[in-house]
Each structure stands twice: as structure tokens, then as C-alpha cells.
Write an enzyme that holds these catalytic residues in place. Structure first.
Site, mmCIF file in Angstrom:
data_model
loop_
_atom_site.group_PDB
_atom_site.id
_atom_site.type_symbol
_atom_site.label_atom_id
_atom_site.label_comp_id
_atom_site.label_asym_id
_atom_site.label_seq_id
_atom_site.Cartn_x
_atom_site.Cartn_y
_atom_site.Cartn_z
ATOM 1 N N HIS A 157 0.809 -1.211 0.000
ATOM 2 C CA HIS A 157 0.000 0.000 0.000
ATOM 3 C C HIS A 157 0.839 1.257 0.000
ATOM 4 O O HIS A 157 0.416 2.290 -0.514
ATOM 5 C CB HIS A 157 -1.053 -0.050 1.102
ATOM 6 C CG HIS A 157 -2.174 -0.918 0.651
ATOM 7 N ND1 HIS A 157 -3.086 -0.473 -0.278
ATOM 8 C CD2 HIS A 157 -2.434 -2.205 0.872
ATOM 9 C CE1 HIS A 157 -3.891 -1.469 -0.561
ATOM 10 N NE2 HIS A 157 -3.521 -2.531 0.112
ATOM 11 N N ARG A 194 -11.962 0.801 -5.924
ATOM 12 C CA ARG A 194 -11.704 -0.108 -4.788
ATOM 13 C C ARG A 194 -12.754 0.202 -3.720
ATOM 14 O O ARG A 194 -12.531 1.043 -2.860
ATOM 15 C CB ARG A 194 -10.307 0.133 -4.224
ATOM 16 C CG ARG A 194 -9.161 -0.399 -5.073
ATOM 17 C CD ARG A 194 -7.838 -0.262 -4.325
ATOM 18 N NE ARG A 194 -6.783 -1.047 -4.934
ATOM 19 C CZ ARG A 194 -5.848 -0.542 -5.752
ATOM 20 N NH1 ARG A 194 -5.839 0.737 -6.048
ATOM 21 N NH2 ARG A 194 -4.913 -1.327 -6.258
ATOM 22 N N ARG A 254 -15.278 -2.569 -8.410
ATOM 23 C CA ARG A 254 -14.884 -3.876 -7.881
ATOM 24 C C ARG A 254 -15.650 -4.128 -6.591
ATOM 25 O O ARG A 254 -15.666 -3.272 -5.699
ATOM 26 C CB ARG A 254 -13.389 -3.903 -7.589
ATOM 27 C CG ARG A 254 -12.986 -5.229 -6.938
ATOM 28 C CD ARG A 254 -11.515 -5.335 -6.739
ATOM 29 N NE ARG A 254 -11.048 -4.506 -5.653
ATOM 30 C CZ ARG A 254 -9.753 -4.332 -5.361
ATOM 31 N NH1 ARG A 254 -8.843 -4.902 -6.122
ATOM 32 N NH2 ARG A 254 -9.383 -3.583 -4.355
ATOM 33 N N GLU A 305 -6.442 -12.301 -10.983
ATOM 34 C CA GLU A 305 -5.319 -12.034 -10.080
ATOM 35 C C GLU A 305 -4.866 -13.306 -9.375
ATOM 36 O O GLU A 305 -3.931 -13.299 -8.596
ATOM 37 C CB GLU A 305 -5.663 -10.924 -9.081
ATOM 38 C CG GLU A 305 -6.968 -11.081 -8.351
ATOM 39 C CD GLU A 305 -7.325 -9.864 -7.488
ATOM 40 O OE1 GLU A 305 -6.492 -8.961 -7.312
ATOM 41 O OE2 GLU A 305 -8.456 -9.839 -6.977
ATOM 42 N N ASN A 363 -0.971 -6.861 -9.143
ATOM 43 C CA ASN A 363 -0.362 -6.853 -7.805
ATOM 44 C C ASN A 363 -0.512 -8.237 -7.166
ATOM 45 O O ASN A 363 0.454 -8.834 -6.696
ATOM 46 C CB ASN A 363 -1.029 -5.811 -6.895
ATOM 47 C CG ASN A 363 -1.103 -4.449 -7.528
ATOM 48 O OD1 ASN A 363 -0.354 -4.168 -8.448
ATOM 49 N ND2 ASN A 363 -1.990 -3.600 -7.047
ATOM 50 N N ASP A 364 -1.751 -8.722 -7.145
ATOM 51 C CA ASP A 364 -1.961 -10.043 -6.559
ATOM 52 C C ASP A 364 -1.497 -11.151 -7.498
ATOM 53 O O ASP A 364 -0.970 -12.166 -7.048
ATOM 54 C CB ASP A 364 -3.439 -10.232 -6.196
ATOM 55 C CG ASP A 364 -3.762 -9.576 -4.868
ATOM 56 O OD1 ASP A 364 -3.000 -9.815 -3.914
ATOM 57 O OD2 ASP A 364 -4.729 -8.804 -4.788
ATOM 58 N N ARG A 396 3.053 -9.842 -1.011
ATOM 59 C CA ARG A 396 3.299 -8.517 -1.587
ATOM 60 C C ARG A 396 3.726 -7.487 -0.554
ATOM 61 O O ARG A 396 4.206 -6.418 -0.893
ATOM 62 C CB ARG A 396 2.059 -8.031 -2.353
ATOM 63 C CG ARG A 396 0.862 -7.777 -1.494
ATOM 64 C CD ARG A 396 -0.413 -7.652 -2.316
ATOM 65 N NE ARG A 396 -0.817 -6.282 -2.538
ATOM 66 C CZ ARG A 396 -1.945 -5.918 -3.147
ATOM 67 N NH1 ARG A 396 -2.780 -6.854 -3.598
ATOM 68 N NH2 ARG A 396 -2.246 -4.669 -3.320
ATOM 69 N N CYS A 430 -5.421 -3.336 -14.153
ATOM 70 C CA CYS A 430 -5.643 -2.296 -13.145
ATOM 71 C C CYS A 430 -4.662 -2.407 -12.000
ATOM 72 O O CYS A 430 -4.756 -1.693 -11.020
ATOM 73 C CB CYS A 430 -7.078 -2.317 -12.634
ATOM 74 S SG CYS A 430 -7.491 -3.835 -11.764
HETATM 75 C C1 LIG Z 1 -5.471 -4.075 -8.575
HETATM 76 C C2 LIG Z 1 -5.293 -5.009 -7.682
HETATM 77 O O1 LIG Z 1 -6.002 -5.018 -6.544
HETATM 78 P P1 LIG Z 1 -5.460 -4.628 -5.079
HETATM 79 O O2 LIG Z 1 -4.125 -3.985 -5.230
HETATM 80 O O3 LIG Z 1 -6.481 -3.711 -4.533
HETATM 81 O O4 LIG Z 1 -5.425 -5.954 -4.409
HETATM 82 C C3 LIG Z 1 -4.284 -6.059 -7.878
HETATM 83 O O5 LIG Z 1 -4.237 -7.032 -7.128
HETATM 84 O O6 LIG Z 1 -3.495 -5.890 -8.830
HETATM 85 MG MG LIG Z 2 -5.835 -7.521 -5.831
#
Ligand SMILES: C=C(OP(=O)(O)O)C(=O)O
Ligand SMILES: [Mg+2]
Length: 573
Positions: free
Chosen positions: A196, A297, A333, A422, A445-446, A456, A498
Site C-alpha cells: 500500500h 476499490r 470492484r 489475479e 499486484n496479486d 506482496r 488495473c
Molecule cells: C489491482 C489489484 O487489486 P489490489 O491492489 O487492490 O489488491 C491487484 O491485485 O493488482
Molecule cells: Mg488484488
């Protein structure tokens, strides 16, 4: 010159003094007992006086900050200042110091802790506006306890001069109190490129480096230079680095603002959308020219509460976002609670392995009804606004889950259901998953954390947790190819990205080359990504994607692609 290195997650070269984020306040030990003897000079009266003095000092500090703040921030600080010296809180804390208090005597710190907990519980029980004050009471409690211990106040430090914020890691809730006029860069000892802190840095356009061991020990006030692209931090920089920071500040202002319509060198359109968490973010994104919202989000609207928002509250929160994009696409989402985004009303804090636990769409199994109520709220907010609303579920792993989600959307009257890809299983079976829905959005990201089996949020794993990893790029390609197969002979199933990968201008080129149709990112990244995409054709992007896929490592892929994009150096990206 001492240097630290970590993973650069947002470019920029800046110089300034470091301020450390104080560590969270620990709960004081339960009570005085035989092990903690009260020294002779410590009386109930002297402890009571300490509590009064600490509460007054906290109030004075908050008042002073309110005097220099403006707008909503000023109001919040004024209200919190009032609460700090609330006679009820101070009196009930003092009562708990006495040996006659139920449970016996307590230290001053413990008495404040318990008294504030009781106030918080009664506010919670009152519900509504009163319940919203719980976070303020707990903030005041942490401040008074820190004052009693002689420690710096919790939260982002106040400062008259701009500074580089150093921390172990930042939580999503810190976003609210971070003033981008004061914080000029972020450095953390933990966290990964998808943490984050990284997301926040990109959203605010702040240069940032994560996973740099030792930076949380740099002394307050130490002047450092940081290079967000290189991932290096230099203590006591010399004249040369001072000039480099100055040159960057001049150059950064030369990137043209995003025009609101992203076109590649051959005229091919790749819409650039924004990632947002609230209505206020959406207004900023619309001002920055975003062609729509690629990721709302929704859990970011409700991070500060521990009960499920009502349908009316949800309609208001989503409606505020839709209102900023009349006639444009907004991808909502559904709640992605769990792991790095815990929501008390949906997630079990005791899961042994939260990233592999009941998170995202999976909470529908354990808390049935929440998703249906959310979809009803989205549909109602859509009906009251002009935005073109698409809805997607996070953490979809199978075609069955995709089909179930599509059925729920249809029952709620939502016409464009989609999934986030993801989880690697969804990428590997993209054709069957996408036959069930209208679109997919890659959450890189995930997807990276699951493909590489690397949390992560963990600094030591940051090199694995890199969306340039060829394995991750393969999964992106499989998803785009699967969507094309699912679309053959029928309506197109577009695949967007995204995750934070879309905000890296060089990686954005690769993603387009792999077949991605739209890119969604923090509004701050739009101008840079668009400036770089404008210099390449789709055919060139495809060649760069092939080169990245064939590279033996993430760093080799990044290097090979960057070498072919001279615009990156020209713009200091
Ligand atoms: C966009 C994503 O969602 P978040 O970062 O909110 O898990 C991701 O996982 O890439
Ligand atoms: Mg995610």
C-alpha cells in the site's frame, strides 16, 4: 556518504530531511501487580496530574495544528482537540488509578487506555454519527499514552518544512492524514512494489522506495537524497546530488498534462482509466483527464468502520464516483476484504494464512448476503447517475465462480459483469472463465504475489514480487489469448490491467503488446504513461513484449525494454 538501497516504486529525485513515522502505540500492561512496584513518590494524585497535563499537552498540539490547517482537515483537528481534554475521559481515567477501582490500581497509561476503551464502546453502541467518532477517541488515547511515555505522537509527523517520510510500512488508513504538500517522498524498510505504500506513493505522485533495510533507523532531520527509479537513498548528499534533485524538479514539470485521449504512434487507441477509492479521488481523476475509472476499490470507502455499511451509505459512496464520470465507463470492484485490506465485518483476523484465505469474492461463502446488498447498491447508484457501470469480482479462481458472480449481477440488474484475474488459476483457464462474463481486469499486484508465492507486503521478497517477472508476463499473455478465444465469433471480451504494472510507463508498453486493451492507474501516472505510449506503434509494443517474455529475469526484461524507449530518459522516468 552512507547509502541505502531498496526497490524503487515511483520515480523522482528529491532531497530533504527525513522524519520517521512513529511506531504504533503498544497497549500498556494490564495492571499493577507484585512485579510492578509503585515507587514511593508516585501517588494517585501525582499520576492524576500527569494524566491532566498529558491531555492538555495533546490538546494544545492539536489546536496548534488546527490553526495552520484548512478545510476538512482543520475541522477534524479541532474536533479531536476538544476530545483530548474531555473532562469525562480524564475523570474516568483518574478514577481507575485508585486501589479501590474495580480490578485495583493501574498505571496512568493503563488507566487512560481503559477509560478511552469504555468511551469508545459506548459511542459504538450509540451507532450513527457517534459511532464514527470511535476512531478519534482511539487516536486521542494513543496520543495521550505517547505523551505520558515521552514518545513522539503517533501518525504522520507534523512539520513546518517539507520532509521525506520514513517508516517500516504505511497502512491504507495513513492515506487520509498524509499531506502531499509536506511529504515529498516515501521510504520504507519493508513493503513490496505492490504494497500500500507503493500504491499510495503513485496515487500522490510521490517518489518512493520500499524494502530498503535500515531506513527506518535514519535519524530525524538527517538530509538524504533519493532516486525513486534507481531505488537508492544517500545520506548527507554532496553538491552533485543537490543539482540532480534540482534538475529533476525542473524536468518533471515538462511532461505535458494528459490530454484525456490516449493514442499510440500509429493512431491506435488504448483508453487510460483511473484507479480510485472515493468520490474525491474520482473528481481528481476526472480533472486529470482519466477516460473513465478502471478500478473503484470499494473497500476503500469503508476502511474506517467495523460494521457493514447500509445500502443507502453504499449508494451515496458509489454515486459520488459515478457522478464524476457521466457517460464514461466506471468499473466497480466488489468488496475485496481480507489479507492486506482487512474489514472487520467480513474478515476473520485469526486466519493462519490470510492471503490464501477467505478474501475478495470468497467472503460470499462466509458472509452470505453482503455481496447481494452491495450489488443492489451499485445498481441503484447506477440508476441515479449517467456513468456506464461495469462490475467485477476480486479473487475469482474458477469458471464456476465467474458464472455465479455473473448470475448475481444479472439478478441485480447489472448488465456488464466481469472478473479480476489475479489468481494464476484464472489466467491459466482464462478462456473458460471469460465465456461466463463480459470482461476481465488483470490485478497484477496479486497475480504477481500468487504467481511467485511471495507476499506482496514483505520487503525481503520484493525482487520476486516484481510484475516484470517473465512468469507474470506469461500469465498476462495467457489471459489476453484466452479472452480472444472466448470472444471468437461472439462479442469481444476486453482485458484491461488495473494493477500497479499499468502505471509503469515501460511496462505499460509491454502490456499493450501482450494484448491488453485498457490500462488503469493512479491519476498521477496518466501523463507519463500516455507520453511514452505516444512514441510507439502497436507493432513495436508487440516486439517489446516478445523481448520481455523471452528475458531470463525481471531485471533483464526491464532493461531490454527500457533500452528501446529513449523517451524514458528524456522525461526522467
Ligand atoms: C489491482 C489489484 O487489486 P489490489 O491492489 O487492490 O489488491 C491487484 O491485485 O493488482
Ligand atoms: Mg488484488
Amino acid at each position: 556518504m552512507q547509502t541505502f538501497s531498496g526497490v524503487g516504486v515511483a520515480p523522482g529525485r528529491v532531497l530533504g530531511p527525513v522524519r520517521q513515522m512513529p511506531k504504533p502505540v503498544q497497549e500498556p500492561p494490564a495492571r499493577l501487580d507484585g512485579a510492578v512496584n509503585i515507587p514511593a513518590d508516585v501517588t494517585v494524585e501525582s499520576q492524576g496530574q500527569r494524566i491532566k497535563d498529558a491531555a492538555k499537552a495533546v490538546q494544545a498540539e492539536l489546536r496548534a495544528r488546527a490553526a495552520t490547517a484548512s478545510g476538512e482537515g482543520k475541522e477534524v483537528l479541532e474536533a479531536t482537540a476538544l476530545m483530548a481534554a474531555d473532562p469525562m475521559l480524564v475523570k474516568s481515567a483518574i478514577r481507575l488509578l485508585s486501589p479501590e477501582a474495580p480490578g485495583g490500581a493501574r498505571t496512568a497509561e493503563r488507566a487512560v487506555w481503559e477509560a478511552a476503551a469504555t468511551v469508545a464502546d459506548s459511542l459504538k453502541a450509540l451507532g450513527g454519527y457517534m459511532a464514527e467518532r470511535v476512531a478519534d477517541v482511539l487516536d486521542v488515547r494513543a496520543r495521550i499514552v505517547s505523551e505520558l511515555r515521552g514518545l513522539p505522537a503517533p501518525g504522520i509527523p507534523a512539520s513546518d518544512v517539507p520532509f521525506i517520510l520514513a517508516a517500516e510500512d504505511l497502512a491504507p488508513a495513513d492515506t487520509a492524514t498524509l499531506d502531499p504538500a509536506k511529504v515529498i517522498a516515501l521510504i520504507t524498510s519493508s513493503g513490496g512494489p505492490q504494497s500500500h505504500t507503493a500504491i499510495l506513493a503513485r496515487a500522490l505522485g510521490l517518489p518512493a522506495i520500499v524494502a530498503a533495510p535500515g531506513v527506518d533507523e535514519i535519524g530525524d532531520g538527517t538530509e538524504v537524497y533519493l532516486d525513486g527509479a534507481a531505488g537508492t537513498i544517500t545520506v548527507d548528499p554532496g553538491e552533485e546530488l543537490r543539482l540532480a534533485a534540482k534538475a529533476w524538479a525542473n524536468q518533471a514539470s515538462t511532461i505535458a498534462a494528459f490530454s484525456g485521449s490516449n493514442v499510440m504512434a500509429d493512431g491506435f487507441r488504448v483508453p487510460l482509466l483511473a484507479n480510485v477509492g472515493t468520490g474525491a479521488d474520482a473528481v481528481k481523476a476526472a480533472d486529470a483527464g482519466a477516460e473513465g475509472v478502471g478500478l473503484l476499490r470499494t473497500e476503500f470507502c469503508f476502511l474506517d468502520r467495523d460494521d457493514e455499511p447500509t445500502v443507502e451509505e453504499q449508494i451515496a459512496a458509489y454515486g459520488a464516483v459515478f457522478a464524476a464520470f457521466p457517460g464514461k465507463k466506471v468499473v466497480v470492484r466488489t468488496l475485496d476484504a481480507g489479507a492486506d485490506k482487512p474489514l472487520p465485518f467480513l474478515t476473520n483476523a485469526d486466519e493462519p494464512n490470510p492471503a490464501l484465505g477467505v478474501r475478495g469474492y470468497r467472503t460470499d461463502l462466509t458472509s452470505p448476503g453482503v455481496l447481494e446488498r452491495q450489488l443492489a447498491a451499485i445498481a441503484a447508484a447506477e440508476a441515479a447517475n449517467q456513468a456506464e457501470v461495469w462490475v467485477m469480482a476480486p479473487m475469482i479462481s474458477t469458471a464456476e465462480e465467474a458464472a455465479h458472480f455473473a448470475a448475481l449481477c444479472s439478478a441485480a440488474g447489472l448488465k456488464t459483469p466481469g472478473v479480476m484475474v489475479e489468481v494464476p488459476s484464472a489466467a491459466l483457464t482464462a478462456a473458460s472463465v471469460l465465456r461466463e462474463v463480459s470482461f476481465a481486469s488483470l490485478g497484477t499486484n496479486d497475480l504477481t504475489q500468487y504467481a511467485m508465492a511471495a507476499d506482496r507486503q514483505l520487503g525481503p521478497l520484493a525482487t520476486l514480487n516484481d510484475p516484470w517477472q517473465p512468469a507474470v508476463l506469461q500469465l498476462v499473455k495467457l489471459t489476453a489469448d484466452g479472452a480472444a478465444a472466448a470472444s471468437a465469433g461472439g462479442s469481444a471480451r476486453p482485458v484491461g490491467v488495473c494493477g500497479e504494472a499499468a502505471a509503469d510507463p515501460a511496462l505499460a508498453v509491454v502490456l499493450v503488446g501482450l494484448g491488453v486493451a485498457t490500462l488503469s492507474m493512479s491519476a498521477r501516472a496518466l501523463a507519463a504513461v500516455s507520453a511514452v505510449l505516444a512514441t510507439v506503434t502497436v507493432a513495436q509494443a508487440q516486439q517489446l513484449a516478445t523481448a520481455a517474455l523471452a528475458a531470463p529475469s525481471a531485471s533483464a526484461a526491464r532493461k531490454a525494454v527500457r533500452a528501446q524507449l529513449p523517451i524514458l530518459d528524456e522525461l526522467g522516468l
